[in-house]
Design a protein around this motif. Structure first.
Motif, PDB file in Angstrom:
ATOM      1  N   ARG A 201       0.831  -1.207   0.000  1.00 23.77           N
ATOM      2  CA  ARG A 201       0.000   0.000   0.000  1.00 23.77           C
ATOM      3  C   ARG A 201       0.866   1.259   0.000  1.00 23.77           C
ATOM      4  N   LEU A 202       1.918   1.259   0.806  1.00 22.81           N
ATOM      5  CA  LEU A 202       2.796   2.429   0.873  1.00 22.81           C
ATOM      6  C   LEU A 202       3.577   2.615  -0.424  1.00 22.81           C
ATOM      7  N   LEU A 203       4.034   1.521  -1.019  1.00 19.74           N
ATOM      8  CA  LEU A 203       4.744   1.620  -2.299  1.00 19.74           C
ATOM      9  C   LEU A 203       3.852   2.210  -3.385  1.00 19.74           C
ATOM     10  N   LEU A 204       2.616   1.763  -3.431  1.00 26.17           N
ATOM     11  CA  LEU A 204       1.681   2.281  -4.434  1.00 26.17           C
ATOM     12  C   LEU A 204       1.382   3.758  -4.198  1.00 26.17           C
ATOM     13  N   MET A 205       1.258   4.139  -2.938  1.00 22.14           N
ATOM     14  CA  MET A 205       0.994   5.545  -2.607  1.00 22.14           C
ATOM     15  C   MET A 205       2.143   6.435  -3.059  1.00 22.14           C
ATOM     16  N   LEU A 206       3.364   6.062  -2.724  1.00 21.09           N
ATOM     17  CA  LEU A 206       4.511   6.878  -3.111  1.00 21.09           C
ATOM     18  C   LEU A 206       4.677   6.934  -4.621  1.00 21.09           C
ATOM     19  N   ASP A 207       4.479   5.817  -5.281  1.00 24.35           N
ATOM     20  CA  ASP A 207       4.604   5.792  -6.738  1.00 24.35           C
ATOM     21  C   ASP A 207       3.579   6.705  -7.388  1.00 24.35           C
ATOM     22  N   ALA A 208       2.349   6.723  -6.841  1.00 31.04           N
ATOM     23  CA  ALA A 208       1.309   7.580  -7.408  1.00 31.04           C
ATOM     24  C   ALA A 208       1.667   9.055  -7.263  1.00 31.04           C
ATOM     25  N   VAL A 209       2.199   9.445  -6.107  1.00 30.12           N
ATOM     26  CA  VAL A 209       2.575  10.845  -5.882  1.00 30.12           C
ATOM     27  C   VAL A 209       3.717  11.244  -6.819  1.00 30.12           C
ATOM     28  N   ILE A 210       4.745  10.412  -6.903  1.00 32.40           N
ATOM     29  CA  ILE A 210       5.900  10.727  -7.749  1.00 32.40           C
ATOM     30  C   ILE A 210       5.495  10.792  -9.218  1.00 32.40           C
ATOM     31  N   SER A 211       4.671   9.850  -9.643  1.00 34.60           N
ATOM     32  CA  SER A 211       4.255   9.815 -11.054  1.00 34.60           C
ATOM     33  C   SER A 211       3.341  10.975 -11.399  1.00 34.60           C
ATOM     34  N   ARG A 212       2.351  11.237 -10.533  1.00 31.20           N
ATOM     35  CA  ARG A 212       1.366  12.283 -10.824  1.00 31.20           C
ATOM     36  C   ARG A 212       2.025  13.648 -10.930  1.00 31.20           C
ATOM     37  N   HIS A 213       3.008  13.895 -10.078  1.00 32.86           N
ATOM     38  CA  HIS A 213       3.639  15.221 -10.050  1.00 32.86           C
ATOM     39  C   HIS A 213       4.989  15.236 -10.751  1.00 32.86           C
ATOM     40  N   GLN A 214       5.347  14.102 -11.367  1.00 37.25           N
ATOM     41  CA  GLN A 214       6.585  14.000 -12.139  1.00 37.25           C
ATOM     42  C   GLN A 214       7.789  14.497 -11.334  1.00 37.25           C
ATOM     43  N   ILE A 215       7.887  13.993 -10.109  1.00 38.58           N
ATOM     44  CA  ILE A 215       8.963  14.407  -9.209  1.00 38.58           C
ATOM     45  C   ILE A 215      10.222  13.610  -9.549  1.00 38.58           C
ATOM     46  N   PRO A 216      11.318  14.266  -9.849  1.00 37.88           N
ATOM     47  CA  PRO A 216      12.556  13.554 -10.186  1.00 37.88           C
ATOM     48  C   PRO A 216      13.258  13.024  -8.936  1.00 37.88           C
ATOM     49  N   THR A 217      12.655  12.033  -8.340  1.00 36.40           N
ATOM     50  CA  THR A 217      13.229  11.378  -7.163  1.00 36.40           C
ATOM     51  C   THR A 217      12.851   9.915  -7.209  1.00 36.40           C
ATOM     52  N   GLN A 218      13.158   9.194  -6.151  1.00 34.25           N
ATOM     53  CA  GLN A 218      12.871   7.782  -6.078  1.00 34.25           C
ATOM     54  C   GLN A 218      12.247   7.471  -4.720  1.00 34.25           C
ATOM     55  N   SER A 219      11.493   6.389  -4.661  1.00 33.59           N
ATOM     56  CA  SER A 219      10.821   6.026  -3.419  1.00 33.59           C
ATOM     57  C   SER A 219      11.430   4.763  -2.840  1.00 33.59           C
ATOM     58  N   CYS A 220      11.192   4.580  -1.549  1.00 28.76           N
ATOM     59  CA  CYS A 220      11.638   3.358  -0.883  1.00 28.76           C
ATOM     60  C   CYS A 220      10.794   3.164   0.373  1.00 28.76           C
ATOM     61  N   VAL A 221      10.328   1.943   0.568  1.00 29.03           N
ATOM     62  CA  VAL A 221       9.741   1.548   1.845  1.00 29.03           C
ATOM     63  C   VAL A 221      10.771   0.666   2.536  1.00 29.03           C
ATOM     64  N   LEU A 222      11.222   1.099   3.699  1.00 27.21           N
ATOM     65  CA  LEU A 222      12.385   0.486   4.335  1.00 27.21           C
ATOM     66  C   LEU A 222      11.981  -0.753   5.124  1.00 27.21           C
ATOM     67  N   THR A 223      11.562  -1.748   4.377  1.00 29.10           N
ATOM     68  CA  THR A 223      11.193  -3.030   4.954  1.00 29.10           C
ATOM     69  C   THR A 223      12.329  -4.020   4.729  1.00 29.10           C
ATOM     70  N   HIS A 224      12.199  -5.218   5.282  1.00 31.26           N
ATOM     71  CA  HIS A 224      13.247  -6.227   5.103  1.00 31.26           C
ATOM     72  C   HIS A 224      13.314  -6.652   3.647  1.00 31.26           C
ATOM     73  N   VAL A 225      14.513  -7.001   3.208  1.00 30.02           N
ATOM     74  CA  VAL A 225      14.732  -7.321   1.803  1.00 30.02           C
ATOM     75  C   VAL A 225      13.834  -8.463   1.327  1.00 30.02           C
ATOM     76  N   THR A 226      13.527  -9.418   2.189  1.00 30.38           N
ATOM     77  CA  THR A 226      12.661 -10.521   1.772  1.00 30.38           C
ATOM     78  C   THR A 226      11.237 -10.041   1.504  1.00 30.38           C
ATOM     79  N   THR A 227      10.783  -9.062   2.276  1.00 25.98           N
ATOM     80  CA  THR A 227       9.454  -8.488   2.031  1.00 25.98           C
ATOM     81  C   THR A 227       9.441  -7.717   0.719  1.00 25.98           C
TER      82      THR A 227
END
Length: 456
Positions: A201-227
């Motif tokens: 849910r958090l990944l989708l939220m961040l991706d939507a904000v970055i895509s909608r506003h064309q923000i030149p950055t990257q997102s990350c949810v700091l969960t364990h690598v297996t997740t």
């Protein structure tokens, strides 16, 4: 092998390289807790003098953690670049320090020839000023949607954590940060609960904000690598793979990881082709191996540098030391935190890593905001790639004190630093910063930013 140094009429014996490195470390509570610290200042000085005379070649012949039982040691030895080491092979540790301060070496060229233990040894001979001067010469650039680490630039991680992962609360912090020019390194959320549906849910939220506003950055949810791997398998929009790492195989297993698992995650993120080739985000911190009882008799700063060997293997976009996060058992007060932060930044840069620092402390440490300001200013003067941006500097989910959006603005203004170039151009297009010269906040809220408060 054993090492001996005479200081006046006194002879000091150090059983092996591991002991010599530990005894030469500036005082810190973690090494005392582990029982590896120098007994007093005289022993510490004797160890530093002995270390200064040690040839760099000695580090290729003696491992501080056994090769046979530790995959981090095997990584360090097996990946050592002999050609890059050749120009400095004749030097001692003290000679390397002198050459770096004299600006007689190409830091980028020698980085693959330096082992973590060499760099750790060097740092133990440096005063704070030396660490700043050496780090300032090291330009390490990384790229995804934004370009990080360029001279004259200071990026930030926008950290909109929320104690219940509430989307409205996250969005409010996100808007607050973007309006103050934060977020060019990454928009990164530490999830309150580490379960797959929440992470998705958090990944989708961040991706939507970055895509909608064309923000030149990257997102990350700091969960364990297996997740994160599970999220990728389910089609989640993962920009960066996060993982905490350490300097021994045992400590990494305590984090639930191996080098093989990190390689699998890197390959999965690269296959998504969402940005550049640097898709990994690593966090480290002095004391992590000691906290899990896997320090193998080493001092915590040497093991911190060994964690950088793990990071270097995977060409990360971001690495940061959460320097005061583990607590006063490992770095007791503001003085120890300051010293460790400068060491981590300098050593990481010398090893070729795009280093940031979370200038922070826990609420039970003997530190305060003045200590944060001092370390923050020194790091930014020394070319730190990025810092944290936390609303009001108080992370209400993780429960620690860090740096705020205002702190990044202050450093940019004080030292004439600017955001990442792509992000700076976006801020100006959006009307957040005025064009030209030093960044200045616009007086009015840009109309387009109201949409950021909508739930993704």
């Amino acid at each position: 092998m054993a090492y001996v140094h005479r200081l006046g009429a006194e002879r000091f014996h150090f059983a092996d390289l591991r002991s010599l490195l530990a005894k030469a470390s500036p005082r810190r509570s973690g090494d005392e807790l582990a029982g590896v610290a120098a007994a007093d200042a005289r022993e510490r000085v004797a160890a530093q003098l002995a270390l200064a005379d040690l040839p760099l070649k000695a580090f290729l012949n003696e491992a501080v953690v056994p090769y046979e039982s530790d995959e981090v040691t095997r990584l360090i030895i097996d990946s050592h670049d002999a050609a890059a080491f050749a120009p400095i092979a004749h030097l001692t540790v003290g000679g390397l320090r002198d050459a770096l301060l004299a600006e007689a070496l190409d830091t980028a060229a020698i980085a693959p020839g330096l082992t973590p233990e060499m760099v750790a040894a060097l740092s133990k001979l440096c005063r704070a000023q030396d660490l700043l001067l050496i780090a300032q010469r090291c330009e390490v650039v990384s790229r995804f949607r934004s370009t990080l680490g360029l001279r004259g630039r200071l990026a930030t991680r926008l950290q909109p954590n929320h104690p219940t992962d509430d989307e409205a609360g996250i969005a409010a912090s996100l808007l607050d940060g973007l309006l103050m020019g934060a977020g060019d390194a990454v928009i990164g959320i530490n999830p309150a609960t580490d379960n797959l549906p929440q992470v998705m849910r958090l990944l989708l939220m961040l991706d939507a904000v970055i895509s909608r506003h064309q923000i030149p950055t990257q997102s990350c949810v700091l969960t364990h690598v297996t997740t994160t791997l599970e999220a990728i398998d389910r089609g989640a929009p993962v920009d960066l793979v996060f993982q905490s790492i350490a300097g021994t195989e045992g400590a990494n297993r305590g984090f639930g990881i191996t080098l093989e698992l990190l390689a699998e995650a890197q390959a999965a993120a690269l296959a998504l082709q969402r940005g550049g080739r640097q898709v990994m985000y690593f966090e480290t911190g002095q004391g992590s191996a000691l906290s899990s009882g896997t320090h193998a008799g080493c001092d915590q700063q040497t093991l911190e540098c060994r964690a950088y060997a793990v990071a270097r293997r995977f060409e990360p976009l971001l690495v940061n030391s959460v320097v005061g996060f583990i607590g006063p058992e490992y770095l007791f007060d503001g003085k120890q935190i300051l010293r460790a932060g400068l060491e981590d930044h300098c050593c990481g840069k010398l090893l070729g890593l795009p280093m940031g620092v979370d200038v922070c402390f826990t609420n039970h440490a003997e530190a305060d905001v003045d200590d944060v300001d001092a370390l923050l200013t020194m790091l930014c003067a020394a070319g730190c790639n990025y810092i944290m941006g936390v609303p009001g500097s108080d992370d209400i989910m993780l429960g620690y004190q860090s740096t705020s959006f205002h702190d990044a603005l202050a450093m940019r203004r004080l030292l004439g630093l600017r955001p990442a170039p792509e992000f700076e151009a976006w801020l100006q297009r959006m009307g957040v910063f005025e064009p030209g010269g030093a960044p200045r906040l616009a007086e009015a809220l840009p109309a387009g930013f109201a949409a950021l408060l909508e739930r993704a």
